[in-house]
Structures are given as structure tokens and as C-alpha cells.
Design a protein around this motif. Structure first.
Motif, mmCIF file in Angstrom:
data_model
loop_
_atom_site.group_PDB
_atom_site.id
_atom_site.type_symbol
_atom_site.label_atom_id
_atom_site.label_comp_id
_atom_site.label_asym_id
_atom_site.label_seq_id
_atom_site.Cartn_x
_atom_site.Cartn_y
_atom_site.Cartn_z
ATOM 1 N N CYS A 138 -3.380 -40.581 25.868
ATOM 2 C CA CYS A 138 -4.639 -40.458 26.599
ATOM 3 C C CYS A 138 -4.433 -39.643 27.877
ATOM 4 O O CYS A 138 -5.171 -38.691 28.155
ATOM 5 C CB CYS A 138 -5.180 -41.852 26.915
ATOM 6 N N ALA A 141 -3.569 -35.938 27.138
ATOM 7 C CA ALA A 141 -4.751 -35.166 26.738
ATOM 8 C C ALA A 141 -5.583 -34.791 27.959
ATOM 9 O O ALA A 141 -6.115 -33.674 28.052
ATOM 10 C CB ALA A 141 -5.594 -35.967 25.757
ATOM 11 N N ALA A 142 -5.668 -35.708 28.925
ATOM 12 C CA ALA A 142 -6.433 -35.438 30.154
ATOM 13 C C ALA A 142 -5.748 -34.351 30.987
ATOM 14 O O ALA A 142 -6.393 -33.406 31.456
ATOM 15 C CB ALA A 142 -6.582 -36.723 30.968
ATOM 16 N N VAL A 145 -5.931 -30.547 29.680
ATOM 17 C CA VAL A 145 -7.211 -29.828 29.565
ATOM 18 C C VAL A 145 -7.158 -28.473 30.272
ATOM 19 O O VAL A 145 -7.689 -27.473 29.780
ATOM 20 C CB VAL A 145 -8.363 -30.705 30.120
ATOM 21 N N ASP A 146 -6.473 -28.423 31.434
ATOM 22 C CA ASP A 146 -6.491 -27.200 32.244
ATOM 23 C C ASP A 146 -5.370 -27.295 33.286
ATOM 24 O O ASP A 146 -5.092 -28.390 33.792
ATOM 25 C CB ASP A 146 -7.857 -27.097 32.957
ATOM 26 N N VAL A 214 -6.957 -39.477 22.465
ATOM 27 C CA VAL A 214 -6.956 -38.047 22.813
ATOM 28 C C VAL A 214 -8.351 -37.606 23.279
ATOM 29 O O VAL A 214 -8.482 -36.837 24.243
ATOM 30 C CB VAL A 214 -6.490 -37.204 21.595
ATOM 31 N N ILE A 215 -9.395 -38.122 22.629
ATOM 32 C CA ILE A 215 -10.765 -37.752 23.010
ATOM 33 C C ILE A 215 -11.128 -38.357 24.364
ATOM 34 O O ILE A 215 -11.745 -37.705 25.218
ATOM 35 C CB ILE A 215 -11.755 -38.184 21.899
ATOM 36 N N GLY A 217 -9.037 -39.076 26.775
ATOM 37 C CA GLY A 217 -8.311 -38.294 27.776
ATOM 38 C C GLY A 217 -8.958 -36.947 28.040
ATOM 39 O O GLY A 217 -9.137 -36.543 29.197
ATOM 40 N N ARG A 218 -9.341 -36.272 26.945
ATOM 41 C CA ARG A 218 -9.966 -34.956 27.095
ATOM 42 C C ARG A 218 -11.249 -35.058 27.930
ATOM 43 O O ARG A 218 -11.508 -34.236 28.801
ATOM 44 C CB ARG A 218 -10.257 -34.368 25.715
ATOM 45 N N LYS A 219 -12.048 -36.089 27.651
ATOM 46 C CA LYS A 219 -13.292 -36.269 28.416
ATOM 47 C C LYS A 219 -12.992 -36.507 29.890
ATOM 48 O O LYS A 219 -13.672 -35.959 30.763
ATOM 49 C CB LYS A 219 -14.096 -37.449 27.855
ATOM 50 N N GLY A 221 -10.411 -35.446 31.587
ATOM 51 C CA GLY A 221 -9.993 -34.166 32.162
ATOM 52 C C GLY A 221 -11.161 -33.222 32.384
ATOM 53 O O GLY A 221 -11.290 -32.594 33.449
ATOM 54 N N GLU A 222 -12.026 -33.118 31.375
ATOM 55 C CA GLU A 222 -13.194 -32.220 31.483
ATOM 56 C C GLU A 222 -14.139 -32.670 32.589
ATOM 57 O O GLU A 222 -14.711 -31.841 33.309
ATOM 58 C CB GLU A 222 -13.925 -32.171 30.137
#
Length: 443
Positions: A138, A141-142, A145-146, A214-215, A217-219, A221-222
Motif C-alpha cells: 500500500c 504504491a502511494a 505515484v510520482d 495497491v489501489i 495506496g495509489r489513491k 498518492g494521487e
């Protein structure tokens, strides 16, 4: 970590033991709740394990009545002697307590007799190594992102299971078992404009229903990234769209205002609101205790009173309050099966999030609230906020260091839309909430 130490049957047997003991010691009435719980919480930060916590708790609380005098005591020791001593302590307190004409057990005819399976318990034997892997996935993934995500408050994975039994001297006894699992991450993004933090999480009774780590974490980060370059906006009156998680807090303000204790203490801005418009006609709210896997589901409340599925707001009109036996008696009404609060609140959506943005036109999308500027007696509402400035239904840029203010009474009446972007990680099933006008203080 191994499972429960007691079966539901053993807990109900202990409840019966305490009720017998209270009767033997002279209580005219008695109620007992007993529970045990265990869980695990793993936090990782910047790829390293930061904390691993295990918890295991158990407790018994007994409330005794001597006529209208009431006493309460609790213990975490389930030995026969400790249970008897706890009853004795509760009775000693009751003898020195002033009589209260509204005190007492619920009305017998309101007690639950039907116990449907609400699918609340989903055991998950999650080894600590797997919990670490999930929390790390998690956070990774965050952070991935960038490159502008430069720091992290960590990723976490948690498990919690509880088992409980409740009984009273009216002959009621009920028991249940439930679980709840969570995964979350919070990270910090940075560029020449400064640093911004945001997070995301998922929480469910069944681990299969969790959003993938993963989703999540991505959220997270975004969400942190999109806040970079935030500025202030000009002070003025604008329509305001509250993101779903914040709409949930507004719903909490309403529940508080129409709950028994606030009403009989006259500390609510919604006194005597039954049968009156409280929200705009586009709002309908159902309290549903029978939602399968619902985080607020249960066949009986904290007093054994049968719960019921109710439409509490029908096209904006207040149809019911949230009452325990005590608050109901104080108000000259009947318990609604809400000792312990609302169950699963389901707000009917009227539009998608994008449609609400279009309807907002030019104004503010709020994604974070700060501070506690809510007066429950007057309804005055003023909170620090951050979010996004919207023009022609399109998000333009992030904003921060602003305040949104209004009066909850007017805000509820001025709701013009409810989003379908419902967060399922809550017992309040509400999407984003669009309010036609609030004061936004910026520069």
C-alpha cells in the motif's frame, strides 16, 4: 494470533450467571453486557516496519436497579468471585444514587425476538508477515505515484474481531460476533510551492471486500499530489460541494441533533423537528440495521430493543428521532431501537459526482475540514477547509487556508444534490453533498 477464548454460548451463560447473582443480592432489575475482542495492527513507514501491535480485551459491565436508583460497575475478570464482587459494587453505587423516574430497563414488548444472520463475521487468519506485505504494498504504491511524493506517514493493515452478549432481567439474551479489517496509507507530496499531505483507506467486515492495497495506496498518492500548488480564493458566497467522506461528518451533525440526549437536554438546533422539513426535498435517509455485512448492522440495540428499518428523512421531512429507552421516556415517546446510536444510514443519491460538479458551476469542492467549529445548540458552522476551485463545472486548481461557514439548519435545507460516489467503508452510506450557498472566507 489465536481466535476467541469464549463461544457465544459461554458468554450468554456468563450473562445468566451475573443476572442470577444480581437477583440474589437484591437488585430489582439488572442488565449485563459482556464482550471480548482481539486484533492486530501493523504500520510500515518508508519501507520499514515501524510498529506491530496486538490487542486482546475482555470486559463485563453490569447495571443494577433498586427501584429507580441505578448503579453500574465493570470488570475484566470473569471469575465467579469477581463477577459477584462487581454486582456488589454496582448495588453499593445504586444505594447512594438519587432516584430517577425515567431510569429502568426497556419496555418488555419492544425486546428483539427475531435474530437474522446479518453476515457480520468473516474470520481472517492474517499472519503478521502477510500484514507487513499488505501495508508495504500500500505504501509503495502511494510513494510510486510520482517522484514529487517525497515522504510518508506510512501504510497500515489492521484486523479486529469482537464477540459480545447482552441480557437483562426481563428474560432477554442476545449475542453476536463481528469482524472489521482495514488498509490505509498517508503520504506527503512536495514541490517548489510547498508540501501537501493526503491519505486513503478501505475498511470492511469481509477481507474479500477490501479495496486492493495497491489501489488504496495509489489513491493516497494521487490525492496528495493533486493538492500541490494550492492557493487561497477570494472571500464570497459560493456553492459548496462536500466530498463523500466530509458529507458523512455533516450527516453525523444531523444524527447528533436528532438524538434523544440532545433533544431532552434542549442542546439541539433541531428541537421539535418531527414532521417538519429539515433537509431539502431531494434528501431521503433510511436507517437500516439489517444490511448484510453492514458496519452498523444488528438485530437489537445496546438495550436488547428490536431494531427496525426506518425512513427517518422522507423527501426532506423528519420522520423519526434516534432514541434509547431513557431518552424516549424523558421525551414522552417510545424507544426507536437506537441505544448506541444510528445503524446504517443510507442516503438516496440524486446524481453522479461529475453531474454535481457540473451543477456546482463555479464554486468550491471541499476535500478536507479542519478544526471543530460546530455549535450544536444554534447550528452555527465554521470550519477550516481545503479543496479545489471549480469553474464551469471543471476543477481548476487546489485551494487551502480558507474557511467555510454557514448554519447547519440552512445548509441542510439548501442541499441541491447527493452524489452516487458512496464510500462503503462507513456505516453512513452517503455520496458527495452539494449545498447551494455558503460563505467562503479566503483573501
Amino acid at each position: 494470533m489465536s481466535g476467541f477464548s469464549f463461544s457465544e454460548q459461554q458468554l450468554t451463560s456468563l450473562v445468566g450467571q451475573v443476572l442470577d447473582e444480581a437477583r440474589k443480592q437484591g437488585a430489582s432489575d439488572c442488565e449485563v453486557d459482556i464482550s471480548e475482542s482481539f486484533g492486530q495492527n501493523v504500520n510500515v513507514r518508508l519501507g520499514d516496519v515501524e510498529t506491530i501491535e496486538y490487542n486482546r480485551d475482555k470486559g463485563m459491565g453490569v447495571t443494577v436497579f433498586l427501584g429507580k436508583q441505578k448503579g453500574h460497575a465493570s470488570t475484566s475478570d470473569f471469575s465467579a468471585q469477581a463477577l459477584a464482587d462487581t454486582v456488589k459494587a454496582a448495588l453499593a453505587i445504586a444505594r447512594y444514587t438519587a432516584a430517577d423516574e425515567y431510569a429502568g430497563l426497556p419496555d418488555k414488548n419492544l425486546l428483539a425476538t427475531h435474530f437474522p444472520d446479518l453476515d457480520l463475521y468473516h474470520p481472517w487468519d492474517l499472519p503478521v508477515e502477510d500484514a507487513i506485505r499488505i501495508a508495504t504494498e500500500c505504501e509503495d504504491a502511494a510513494r510510486g505515484v510520482d517522484p514529487r511524493i517525497t515522504n510518508s506517514e506510512g501504510g497500515s493493515a489492521s484486523t479486529h474481531a469482537s464477540r459480545w452478549a447482552y441480557g437483562n432481567s426481563l428474560g432477554f439474551v442476545g449475542a453476536g460476533t463481528g469482524s472489521r479489517y482495514g488498509v490505509s496509507a498517508a503520504v506527503i507530496a512536495e514541490d517548489e510551492s510547498g508540501m501537501q499531505r493526503d491519505y486513503w483507506y478501505t475498511s470492511m467486515r469481509d477481507p474479500k471486500d477490501l479495496e486492493p492495497a495497491v489501489i488504496v495506496g495509489r489513491k493516497a498518492g494521487e490525492r496528495a499530489l493533486r493538492r500541490l500548488g494550492a492557493r487561497r480564493v477570494k472571500t464570497g458566497e459560493y456553492p459548496v460541494l462536500f466530498e463523500a467522506s466530509l458529507a458523512s461528518s455533516l450527516l453525523g451533525n444531523w444524527v447528533n441533533a436528532v438524538s434523544g440526549s440532545s433533544l431532552y437536554r434542549k442542546s439541539s438546533f433541531l428541537l421539535d423537528s418531527l414532521g417538519k422539513p429539515v433537509f431539502s426535498p431531494c434528501v431521503t435517509i433510511v436507517d437500516d440495521p439489517f444490511l448484510k455485512k453492514g458496519l452498523g448492522s444488528g438485530a437489537f440495540d445496546a438495550e436488547g430493543v428490536a431494531t427496525q428499518r426506518r425512513t427517518v428523512i422522507d423527501a426532506g421531512v423528519q420522520q423519526g428521532y434516534f432514541l434509547s429507552s431513557y431518552s424516549a421516556r424523558k421525551l414522552g415517546m417510545q424507544s426507536t431501537g437506537n441505544a448506541g446510536g444510528a445503524h446504517n444510514l443510507i442516503v438516496t443519491p440524486t446524481a453522479s459526482f461529475d453531474e454535481l460538479l457540473a451543477e456546482l458551476g463555479t464554486g468550491l469542492l471541499v476535500t478536507e475540514l479542519l478544526g471543530h467549529g460546530t455549535n450544536m445548540v444554534t447550528g452555527d458552522y465554521s470550519r477550516g477547509a481545503a479543496g479545489f476551485w471549480v469553474e464551469n463545472g471543471q476543477i481548476q486548481y487546489p485551494v487551502e487556508e480558507i474557511t467555510v461557514a454557514g448554519n447547519l439548519k440552512n445548509m441542510f435545507l439548501n442541499v441541491v444534490g447527493v452524489g452516487s460516489d458512496i464510500q462503503l467503508s462507513s456505516s453512513r452510506r452517503i455520496g458527495s453533498l452539494l449545498i447551494s450557498g455558503m460563505t467562503v472566507a479566503g483573501e
